[in-house]
Every structure is written in C-alpha cells, then in structure tokens.
Design an enzyme around this catalytic site. Structure first.
Site, PDB file in Angstrom:
ATOM      1  N   HIS A  61       0.800  -1.220   0.000  1.00 37.54           N
ATOM      2  CA  HIS A  61       0.000   0.000   0.000  1.00 37.54           C
ATOM      3  C   HIS A  61       0.836   1.275   0.000  1.00 37.54           C
ATOM      4  O   HIS A  61       0.330   2.328  -0.402  1.00 37.54           O
ATOM      5  CB  HIS A  61      -0.951   0.011   1.202  1.00 37.54           C
ATOM      6  CG  HIS A  61      -2.205  -0.770   0.975  1.00 37.54           C
ATOM      7  ND1 HIS A  61      -2.272  -2.121   1.162  1.00 37.54           N
ATOM      8  CD2 HIS A  61      -3.433  -0.375   0.553  1.00 37.54           C
ATOM      9  CE1 HIS A  61      -3.495  -2.545   0.882  1.00 37.54           C
ATOM     10  NE2 HIS A  61      -4.211  -1.511   0.495  1.00 37.54           N
ATOM     11  N   GLY A  62       2.058   1.224   0.437  1.00 40.88           N
ATOM     12  CA  GLY A  62       2.842   2.447   0.399  1.00 40.88           C
ATOM     13  C   GLY A  62       4.214   2.286   1.027  1.00 40.88           C
ATOM     14  O   GLY A  62       4.431   1.416   1.876  1.00 40.88           O
TER      15      GLY A  62
END
Length: 467
Positions: free
Chosen positions: A320-321
C-alpha cells in the site's frame, strides 16, 4: 485522466464508445480499446507509460519462454523465465515505489547522507505489476494458456477501466473475453447502473466525507476534541470505502460497456462481524492475489500458519505504500487475524452479533488511524486528542461539521449496508412496472447531480491512485 472528471465523461468515454461500436469485428474493437487505454494512461504522464510497456513486454516474453520450455520439457529453463519475470517486474516496482523509502531509512540509521528523494511513481504500477505476475505464474503452473499476440496481452495489462486502481484482474478470468465477447442491451444497462452507483459513491459520499476529514485533521490538531477525532476517523473510514469501492463500481460498469466482466472487489465490509470476515469483503482482488500467490505456496493453513499470515500481511501493508505506517498497518491486521484464528474463534459464535459488529468496526477504525497518518508524530497527536487528553480541544468545529453534513452522514451509514440493495430487490420483484420507471429516473438524477458537483468543486483524485 480519472473517471469522475468532465474530460472523461464528456469527451473521452463518448468518443471511445462511438468508435468501439462502429464495427463488430473483435480485432477492430480490441485495437480501439487498446489505443484508448494507452491514451488514458499517458494523458497525465506520457513518459511513465514506457515503464508499463516494458513491464508488459517482460511478462509477455517470459510467458512465451515458459510455455515453449515446458513444451520441450525443459522445466529448469521454464523456472529461469519465471524468476526472470519476478526479478524484473518486482524490481521495477521496488525502484519506483520504494527506493526513496530505503534510502531515507539508510540515511536515518547510518547517517549516510545520500541525496535521493525517490522517483515519480507511475500510476497503477502496483496493480498492473500484479496482473503481469499473475499471468506469468499461471502460465508456469499450467493454469493459463499462452497469449501469443503481444497486442492482446498489452490490452489485458492496460485496459483503462481497471488499469489505475483495480480491481486486480487475473488473466485466466478474462482470457476468453479478450478473444471473443458480445455486449447485450442488458450488459450496457447494467454498466450504466454500476457506473452511476460508483459516481454517487465517489462524488457525493466520498468527497463529502473527505471535506469533513480535511476540516478536522487536515491541519493543526492541537485544538482537536475527542469527539472531533472520532468523527474524523469515522468519516475517513467512509471516505476510503466509498472512494475505492466507487472506483471499482465504475470499473465494473465501464467493463460491461465493452463486454468485459470483472469480479467484485467489495461486499459491504463494514457489516463484518470479525476481522477475518472484513478482509473477505474488502479489496477482495488483492486478498485473493496474496492468498493464491503467497499464502498457499508458503503452506497456507497446513504448516507455519502464523508465519505465513505474518508474511502476507507485511507484504499487504508494504504494497500500500513506502512508509512505516503502512507496514505497521499490515502487521496490525496480521496480528488480529492470528488472535482470531487461535483464540477468538473458539468462543465468538456464543457472542451476540451486534457485539461482534461493534468489535470488528472498532478494530477497523484503529486500523484506519494507522493507515491515514504517514507521519507517526501526527498519529500520536491524534491519539492524544481521541482519548480526551488534548486539554485545549474544542468541540465547536466537530459540531459544525456534524450538523452541516448530517444528512450526508446518515446517507453514508445507510449506503455502507445492503439496505438500499435489498429495497431495490424487493421493489423489482413485487412492483416491476414502478421499478422500471424509477430506475432510469434515479440513474439520470444521480448523474445530473454528480455533473453539477463536478462543475462546482475542485474534486479530489481517487485515494488509491497513490498506491
């Protein structure tokens, strides 16, 4: 270019549909869809399309090498092509998405002083990389057939309805549709309904929730009250759900316009009564990917289950990041899933459903706190306010946001449940004529309101574009 923009709705989509339906030949239609997809992707950042084209070529060539090697019973060579594709495509994802993260942590740990801020992140790289890898792995496993045409493979990778933010589409689910598909009036009608549903979620619900979030925790939080903190995180939970599920609805609807059927990506996750159930309902295409390509190959439930869960959820968070908060967020859910499997599920059936519902959503809200704050010092400030320790906290802003958006907030709670779907189903079965009249009127009204709001507001891009 994004779906909820006047450029897309007023020019790109009508022109693409018009050209697509000029000819019934599938080759013509595939070429039109491919050209439109490449234009869609290149509109904002034409240079970075090179990465997608190169990744697609690596996947195509590797699949070809695997299939031909297996035909000649050269399994070691097939494995070489598989590893080559994994190294190159995951390597590209790592360079573009995580290089800045690794350099900053090296600088922090060792004082290296490396001057590197990271590279521009190509839109949708996390999604199309996973799609390419799923194809290569499925060809290696013998679960997918070889796609001999590069332009058809590139169409699979770049299809604009789901290119930028999913859902993640496996090649085996769409292989036959690329070669032959038909669009009926019923398909087109369903596509319009799903697209309107997604627009409603994004433009009306997600953007309204986002305005409340920004007003409460988008800036200084020293005057944030406990009520304001909890209102903001509830609104963020609604914002990210309606934003992402809205995009998925629009992608599914757009796919139907072109005769393509994508799997569902969300199933009312906030009605879940456990964290395990929540993750069966939230971002289902990502969960399926990690289950089939990481969890089960590691041993699944058969051996080292807790280790397998930890690995999957570390990767889920990191996907996700490139930030520690996403890693902590993934491990947080991994821990809760372990606790449920080993402890909570032994007695959870004896607990009333409403208590399980509250338990699940409280855990999810704390998860969204971790997810929202990439700056962990701001997370600390938020938690201080949320638990009433912010002595200068004022309720005035929270009260204003709650009262001025009260009808939107009520609507969000309703739309996060299957209530409207159940009412529509009852209406369609018992009052077919009324339903037949109300449905097009409702869709037209929703689209008109969304157009008006898009003209008036400087809307936010979809949240999952950055992932």
């Amino acid at each position: 270019m994004v779906f909820s923009s006047l450029l897309f709705l007023g020019i790109f989509l009508p022109v693409t549909l018009g050209l697509y339906y000029l000819n019934k030949n599938i080759t013509y239609r595939n070429i039109i869809l491919l050209i439109a997809s490449l234009i869609f992707y290149a509109w904002g950042e034409p240079i970075l399309i090179i990465n997608m084209l190169f990744s697609a070529f690596v996947g195509y060539a590797s699949g070809f090498g695997i299939a031909k090697s297996k035909e000649k019973q050269k399994n070691s060579l097939a494995k070489f092509f598989l590893i080559l594709a994994l190294v190159i495509d995951i390597g590209l994802l790592g360079v573009f998405k995580y290089s800045g993260f690794f350099v900053s942590n090296i600088n922090a740990l060792f004082g290296a002083g490396i001057n590197f801020a990271g590279l521009a992140l190509p839109l949708g790289i996390s999604f199309y990389t996973f799609q390419i890898l799923s194809y290569v792995i499925d060809v290696y496993r013998g679960e997918a057939g070889l796609q001999k045409s590069f332009y058809k493979f590139l169409l699979y990778v770049s299809m604009f309805p789901q290119l930028v933010a999913g859902p993640i589409v496996r090649y085996i689910d769409i292989e036959k549709q690329i070669n032959e598909r038909h669009t009926s009036a019923a398909d087109f009608e369903y596509g319009v309904i799903r697209f309107a549903q997604g627009m409603f979620k994004k433009v009306i619900l997600a953007n309204s929730a986002g305005s409340i979030v920004n007003a409460l925790i988008g800036g200084d939080m020293t005057t944030l009250s406990a009520g304001g903190a909890w209102l903001s995180i509830i609104m963020y939970a609604f914002q990210i759900y309606f934003d992402f599920s809205g995009y998925s609805d629009m992608a599914i609807g757009l796919g139907r316009f072109f005769g393509l059927s994508f799997r569902e990506n969300f199933d009312y996750p906030y009605i879940s009564k456990s964290i395990t159930e929540f993750w069966r309902r939230w971002h289902m295409s990502l969960g399926t990917f990690f289950r089939d390509y990481v969890y089960i190959p590691l041993g699944g439930n058969r051996r080292h289950q807790l280790f397998n869960i930890a690995v999957v959820w570390f990767l889920t968070g990191f996907w996700h990041g490139a930030s520690w908060n996403f890693i902590f967020w993934g491990l947080y859910y991994g821990l809760w899933l372990m606790i449920e499997k080993k402890i909570i599920f032994r007695f959870i059936d004896r607990v009333p459903g409403w208590i399980r519902l509250i338990y699940s959503n409280i855990i999810v809200l704390f998860g969204w706190m971790l997810f929202y704050f990439t700056d962990l010092s701001r997370l600390k400030q938020f938690l201080i306010a949320a638990f009433g320790q912010n002595r200068s906290g004022l309720n005035l802003v929270a009260k204003y946001q709650a009262t001025s958006h009260i009808w939107f907030i009520i609507l969000m709670f309703i739309c996060a449940t299957p209530l409207i779907r159940l009412i529509a189903k009852k209406l369609r079965s018992r009052f077919k004529t009324v339903y037949a009249v109300l449905l097009p009127l409702t869709v037209t009204f929703i689209m008109a309101i969304c157009f008006i709001m898009l003209i008036k507001q400087s809307y936010n891009p979809f949240l999952y574009f950055r992932f």
